[in-house]
Design a protein around this motif. Structure first.
Motif, short mmCIF file in Angstrom:
data_model
loop_
_atom_site.label_atom_id
_atom_site.label_comp_id
_atom_site.label_asym_id
_atom_site.label_seq_id
_atom_site.Cartn_x
_atom_site.Cartn_y
_atom_site.Cartn_z
N ASP A 56 -0.51 -3.83 -4.60
CA ASP A 56 -1.69 -4.66 -4.30
C ASP A 56 -2.75 -3.86 -3.54
O ASP A 56 -3.95 -4.07 -3.73
N ILE A 57 -2.31 -2.96 -2.68
CA ILE A 57 -3.26 -2.12 -1.94
C ILE A 57 -4.12 -1.30 -2.89
O ILE A 57 -5.35 -1.24 -2.76
N ILE A 58 -3.49 -0.64 -3.85
CA ILE A 58 -4.24 0.24 -4.74
C ILE A 58 -5.20 -0.54 -5.62
O ILE A 58 -6.20 0.00 -6.11
N ASN A 59 -4.94 -1.84 -5.81
CA ASN A 59 -5.81 -2.66 -6.66
C ASN A 59 -6.87 -3.44 -5.89
O ASN A 59 -7.56 -4.28 -6.47
N LEU A 60 -7.04 -3.14 -4.60
CA LEU A 60 -8.15 -3.72 -3.85
C LEU A 60 -9.48 -3.13 -4.34
O LEU A 60 -9.52 -2.10 -5.00
N SER A 61 -10.58 -3.77 -3.97
CA SER A 61 -11.91 -3.33 -4.43
C SER A 61 -12.47 -2.26 -3.49
O SER A 61 -13.42 -2.50 -2.73
N TRP A 62 -11.87 -1.06 -3.54
CA TRP A 62 -12.30 0.05 -2.70
C TRP A 62 -13.70 0.52 -3.10
O TRP A 62 -14.00 0.63 -4.28
N ARG A 63 -14.53 0.84 -2.11
CA ARG A 63 -15.85 1.40 -2.41
C ARG A 63 -15.70 2.84 -2.88
O ARG A 63 -14.93 3.62 -2.30
N ARG A 64 -16.45 3.20 -3.89
CA ARG A 64 -16.35 4.54 -4.48
C ARG A 64 -16.62 5.62 -3.46
O ARG A 64 -15.98 6.67 -3.45
N GLU A 65 -17.58 5.40 -2.55
CA GLU A 65 -18.02 6.46 -1.63
C GLU A 65 -17.26 6.47 -0.31
O GLU A 65 -17.51 7.32 0.55
N ALA A 66 -16.33 5.54 -0.12
CA ALA A 66 -15.72 5.35 1.19
C ALA A 66 -14.58 6.32 1.48
O ALA A 66 -13.89 6.79 0.57
N THR A 67 -14.36 6.58 2.77
CA THR A 67 -13.08 7.11 3.23
C THR A 67 -12.08 5.95 3.12
O THR A 67 -12.32 4.87 3.65
N ARG A 68 -10.99 6.16 2.42
CA ARG A 68 -10.07 5.08 2.09
C ARG A 68 -8.73 5.32 2.79
O ARG A 68 -8.05 6.31 2.52
N ASP A 102 8.59 -14.16 9.51
CA ASP A 102 9.62 -15.11 9.10
C ASP A 102 10.31 -14.58 7.83
O ASP A 102 9.71 -13.83 7.06
N GLY A 103 11.56 -14.96 7.64
CA GLY A 103 12.26 -14.67 6.41
C GLY A 103 12.64 -13.21 6.26
O GLY A 103 12.70 -12.44 7.21
N GLY A 104 12.92 -12.82 5.00
CA GLY A 104 13.25 -11.44 4.70
C GLY A 104 14.52 -11.28 3.89
O GLY A 104 14.53 -10.57 2.90
N GLY A 105 15.61 -11.92 4.29
CA GLY A 105 16.85 -11.84 3.51
C GLY A 105 17.59 -10.53 3.70
O GLY A 105 17.99 -10.18 4.81
N ASP A 106 17.76 -9.76 2.61
CA ASP A 106 18.50 -8.50 2.68
C ASP A 106 17.68 -7.43 3.41
O ASP A 106 16.55 -7.67 3.85
N THR A 107 18.22 -6.23 3.54
CA THR A 107 17.54 -5.18 4.31
C THR A 107 16.22 -4.73 3.69
O THR A 107 15.19 -4.72 4.37
N PRO A 108 16.17 -4.35 2.40
CA PRO A 108 14.89 -3.90 1.83
C PRO A 108 13.89 -5.05 1.70
O PRO A 108 14.26 -6.22 1.64
N GLU A 109 12.62 -4.67 1.63
CA GLU A 109 11.55 -5.64 1.46
C GLU A 109 10.63 -5.20 0.31
O GLU A 109 10.83 -4.15 -0.30
N ALA A 110 9.59 -6.00 0.06
CA ALA A 110 8.70 -5.79 -1.10
C ALA A 110 7.64 -4.73 -0.80
O ALA A 110 6.44 -4.95 -1.00
N VAL A 111 8.07 -3.55 -0.36
CA VAL A 111 7.15 -2.46 -0.05
C VAL A 111 6.37 -2.04 -1.29
O VAL A 111 5.15 -1.84 -1.24
N ALA A 112 7.05 -1.91 -2.41
CA ALA A 112 6.39 -1.47 -3.65
C ALA A 112 5.31 -2.45 -4.08
O ALA A 112 4.22 -2.05 -4.51
N ASP A 113 5.59 -3.74 -3.97
CA ASP A 113 4.61 -4.76 -4.35
C ASP A 113 3.37 -4.68 -3.47
O ASP A 113 2.24 -4.82 -3.95
N ALA A 114 3.59 -4.46 -2.17
CA ALA A 114 2.46 -4.36 -1.25
C ALA A 114 1.58 -3.16 -1.59
O ALA A 114 0.35 -3.27 -1.62
N LEU A 115 2.19 -2.01 -1.85
CA LEU A 115 1.41 -0.82 -2.20
C LEU A 115 0.68 -1.01 -3.52
O LEU A 115 -0.45 -0.52 -3.70
#
Length: 347
Positions: free
Chosen positions: A125-137, A110-123
């Protein structure tokens, strides 16, 4: 909810951790798999594809790779006034496939508006997830639109993400933190911006995957994850040899392409076989590899964007190339390039 309308979703559900194989510390089969999914109006078929296949995807990865899998999801739309529902919605890592399914069930295109989206915000948030130190990420980004700040045409925020996040800088941070990005670009809408997505995937040692059929999404995820686990195992077992080849290349003053060629020859001489997802149509372009990936930030990339002619690819041509089956073959030069990117970023 903050002014920027980011929300972090937590669950009070009890998470039953499934039985997992015993794995040594740093084992490449310990897998943290995060999805960054565009949830604007044009993405309904891809959201449905993820909903309908996530359990089968995880079961296949666990069966084939003996993996200990955790899942996370970041939904994203856009900043107000283009979208007033949310910018991103974060679901942190869980061991429960059922919980992931419940998150996807709540996703709405749903939604979206103009052509670009919040790609930067998503990335971000991705990098700030609680990744395990030993994992393939691994992060799977599924998108049909560019970030803000790349193409001023139709962009309500032509100077970039209103929150100040720079997707190019974030990609480099992801690489440093061993997070490999697979950018799944919904074509044909993404074609004009394909080189951008190729560049950020290349920086992390990942791949761009063109997609015109949502029914192939599960095959891409399984194939990409299994290929990455293969490369992580190989890098783990040959860490000293890879470091030595890269050091020699640096001493000789050669570029990354020649370094990758040397590493490819090294593994070829040892008859090394790797799993490889068929992704001919997603091979990194010269523009992405030699121009965009070298830019310091989005401002520099944007200055070059309109000066570079984008080669349009006919949809029928893409259909012939879009076969994402997994093969086992001699290591490819493309894989060697990705190993170089990973190894140099993780120093």
């Amino acid at each position: 909810m903050s002014r920027r309308q980011h929300s972090k979703v937590t669950s009070g559900l009890h998470v039953d951790k499934p039985e997992q194989p015993e794995l040594a510390e740093h084992d490449a089969s310990i897998l943290d798999l995060a999805f960054a999914m565009d949830c604007t109006g044009s993405m309904a078929s891809y959201i449905e594809g993820a909903k309908n296949n996530i359990r089968a995807i995880v079961e296949e990865i666990v069966r084939s790779e003996k993996s200990d899998v955790r899942l996370a999801l970041v939904e994203y739309r856009d900043h107000p006034p283009q979208d007033t529902t949310f910018v991103t919605r974060v679901h942190s890592f869980t061991n429960s496939v059922s919980e992931m399914e419940s998150w996807l069930q709540e996703c709405r295109a749903d939604g979206g508006g103009d052509t670009p989206e919040a790609v930067a915000d998503a990335l971000h948030d991705i990098i700030n997830l609680s990744w395990r130190r030993e994992a393939t990420r691994i992060c799977i980004l599924i998108s049909d639109a560019p970030p803000h700040g790349l193409d001023p045409n139709g962009d309500s925020f032509p100077n970039g993400c209103p929150a100040g996040y720079d997707p190019l800088r974030i990609a480099r941070d992801m690489a440093e933190h061993r997070i490999t990005l697979y950018a799944v670009g919904v074509e044909p809408p993404i074609v004009r911006y394909r080189d951008f997505f190729m560049a950020i995937a290349y920086i992390t040692g990942g791949q761009y995957v063109p997609m015109i059929n949502a029914q192939l999404l599960a095959q891409v995820i399984i194939g990409g994850v299994r290929e990455e686990i293969t490369l992580e195992r190989l890098m783990q077992n040959a860490q000293a040899d890879i470091a030595r080849e890269i050091q020699r290349a640096e001493e000789d003053g050669v570029d990354d392409r020649e370094t990758a060629t040397r590493i490819n020859h090294y593994f070829a001489s040892r008859k090394t076989r790797t799993k490889q997802m068929r992704n001919k149509a997603g091979a990194t372009s010269k523009t992405a590899e030699e121009c965009y990936s070298k830019c310091a930030d989005m401002s520099e990339m944007a200055s070059k964007f309109n000066a570079i002619e984008v080669k349009e690819v006919e949809e029928e041509e893409n259909k012939e190339d879009m076969n994402y089956e997994l093969d086992e073959e001699d290591m490819s030069l493309e894989q060697a390039k990705r190993i170089v990117q990973k190894a140099k970023s993780r120093k």
